[in-house]
Design an enzyme around this catalytic site. Structure first.
Site, PDB file in Angstrom:
ATOM      1  CG  HIS A 173      -1.200  -2.142   2.089  1.00  0.00           C
ATOM      2  ND1 HIS A 173      -0.153  -1.309   1.788  1.00  0.00           N
ATOM      3  CD2 HIS A 173      -0.924  -3.312   1.474  1.00  0.00           C
ATOM      4  CE1 HIS A 173       0.720  -1.944   1.023  1.00  0.00           C
ATOM      5  NE2 HIS A 173       0.272  -3.167   0.817  1.00  0.00           N
ATOM      6  N   GLY A 222       3.888  -5.290   4.039  1.00  0.00           N
ATOM      7  CA  GLY A 222       4.259  -4.104   4.814  1.00  0.00           C
ATOM      8  C   GLY A 222       4.545  -2.909   3.925  1.00  0.00           C
TER       9      GLY A 222
HETATM   10  P1  AMP Z   1       1.593  -6.002  -1.015  1.00  0.00           P
HETATM   11  O1  AMP Z   1       1.934  -5.479   0.348  1.00  0.00           O
HETATM   12  O2  AMP Z   1       2.119  -5.165  -2.130  1.00  0.00           O
HETATM   13  O3  AMP Z   1       1.904  -7.472  -1.153  1.00  0.00           O
HETATM   14  O4  AMP Z   1       0.004  -5.892  -1.150  1.00  0.00           O
HETATM   15  C1  AMP Z   1      -0.845  -6.486  -0.223  1.00  0.00           C
HETATM   16  C2  AMP Z   1      -2.257  -6.420  -0.751  1.00  0.00           C
HETATM   17  O5  AMP Z   1      -2.633  -5.061  -0.937  1.00  0.00           O
HETATM   18  C3  AMP Z   1      -2.426  -7.116  -2.111  1.00  0.00           C
HETATM   19  O6  AMP Z   1      -3.648  -7.829  -2.121  1.00  0.00           O
HETATM   20  C4  AMP Z   1      -2.431  -5.954  -3.065  1.00  0.00           C
HETATM   21  O7  AMP Z   1      -3.124  -6.229  -4.268  1.00  0.00           O
HETATM   22  C5  AMP Z   1      -3.137  -4.895  -2.254  1.00  0.00           C
HETATM   23  N1  AMP Z   1      -2.842  -3.547  -2.735  1.00  0.00           N
HETATM   24  C6  AMP Z   1      -1.621  -3.043  -3.080  1.00  0.00           C
HETATM   25  N2  AMP Z   1      -1.727  -1.787  -3.538  1.00  0.00           N
HETATM   26  C7  AMP Z   1      -3.057  -1.480  -3.501  1.00  0.00           C
HETATM   27  C8  AMP Z   1      -3.823  -0.321  -3.854  1.00  0.00           C
HETATM   28  N3  AMP Z   1      -3.265   0.768  -4.359  1.00  0.00           N
HETATM   29  N4  AMP Z   1      -5.165  -0.362  -3.670  1.00  0.00           N
HETATM   30  C9  AMP Z   1      -5.763  -1.472  -3.163  1.00  0.00           C
HETATM   31  N5  AMP Z   1      -5.101  -2.588  -2.812  1.00  0.00           N
HETATM   32  C10 AMP Z   1      -3.764  -2.602  -2.987  1.00  0.00           C
END
Ligand code: AMP
Length: 294
Positions: free
Chosen positions: A48, A42
């Site tokens: 995301h 989230g």
């Molecule tokens: P998180 O909510 O931080 O657990 O991230 C969920 C997913 O989004 C994970 O697979 C992350 O690697 C990906 N993600 C987070 N930040 C970015 C970004 N700036 N660009 C692309 N994907 C991202």
């Protein structure tokens, strides 16, 4: 069935809060079609959003894009930011539905861990003990355990992960291979702010005076990459160059290294191909990570 539509009447996104509710919803989806899963914690941003859009492309017109929001207590250390991790649920639902998500699984911790701390967790292996794993003991055990559970619950055909968390996607790919989990993993590129800062839920912790300083991480990565491509492949020089540039901007560097992207083993003398540059740095209390494949 426990389906809660969100606040905005036009954004028709089924939200399932329990495992039985998700499983019932799953049975209503067409069999033998792609089910593409994007797990998140989230506090969503365009990074995301890009994962959800990619999931949509992979799913195709007959497939389904499932997302999850779960701030997983198991992957946070005792002194880390689990209690204050942002949880802007209504805005997240809006972003997900605008990006084409078909459903959202959003359990409470008690749904995922009814007994509190689970007795059985997944050992992330050697990859889980270096870099992020060395600084955040237990982090990848928590990540592997929750993703294994989510895969078991959601039963997707495809899993989308971001390159932003490079070590995480490598550890999870290893888990999926080693445990014969029937899912295809797709790694999506990192989405950045205009000044190069990788989008992150934690960027919102940065004060307005600190925020511009955070761009130093990507600047250091791109400079090191340019040097490497120009033939300057001394590992210590590259490391020092990144460290100096990021430190000069006012951050505390935790690591700035050149590694083999297949093993995350650091190049100790001369940097070879393929190479990934990885940085973790603290700006005040905020921890930022980024990487660049050269
Ligand atoms: P998180 O909510 O931080 O657990 O991230 C969920 C997913 O989004 C994970 O697979 C992350 O690697 C990906 N993600 C987070 N930040 C970015 C970004 N700036 N660009 C692309 N994907 C991202």
């Amino acid at each position: 069935m426990h389906i809660m539509n969100n606040i905005r009447p036009k954004a028709l996104l089924p939200i399932l809060h329990t495992i039985p509710a998700w499983r019932e919803f799953r049975r209503s989806l067409p069999a033998l079609q792609p089910l593409v899963f994007v797990p998140t914690m989230g506090a969503l941003h365009d990074g995301h959003g890009s994962l959800v859009k990619l999931a949509h492309e992979i799913a195709g017109p007959q497939g389904h894009v499932a997302t999850s929001i779960f701030v997983n207590p198991l992957q946070f250390g005792p002194a880390e930011d689990f209690p204050r991790y942002p949880r802007p649920f209504e805005m997240d639902v809006e972003l997900l539905s605008n990006c084409g998500a078909g459903s959202l699984f959003a359990p409470e911790p008690a749904e995922m861990y009814p007994g509190g701390q689970p007795a059985i967790t997944i050992d992330p292996g050697p990859l889980g003990n270096i870099l992020e794993g060395a600084i955040r003991p237990g982090h990848f055990r928590g990540v592997c355990s929750v993703v294994a559970k989510l895969l078991e619950i959601i039963t997707p055909t495809h899993l989308i992960l971001g390159q932003k968390d490079f070590q995480q996607q490598l550890v999870l790919k290893q888990m999926i291979v080693d445990l014969n989990m029937p899912v295809n993993v797709v790694t999506a590129p990192t989405i950045r702010e205009p000044d190069g800062l990788a989008m992150s839920s934690r960027n919102r912790y940065l004060s307005s005076t600190d925020r511009p300083k955070a761009a130093a991480i990507y600047a250091a990565l791109t400079r090191a990459s340019t040097e490497l491509l120009a033939g300057h492949n001394d590992a210590a020089d590259l490391r020092r160059g990144m460290e100096h540039a990021i430190t000069r901007a006012g951050l505390n560097v935790q690591y700035a290294v050149a590694c083999d992207p297949r093993t995350l083993q650091e190049y100790s003398s001369l940097v070879d191909c393929p190479c990934i540059l990885l940085v973790a740095a603290k700006l005040g209390n905020t921890r930022l990570i980024d990487n660049l494949i050269v």
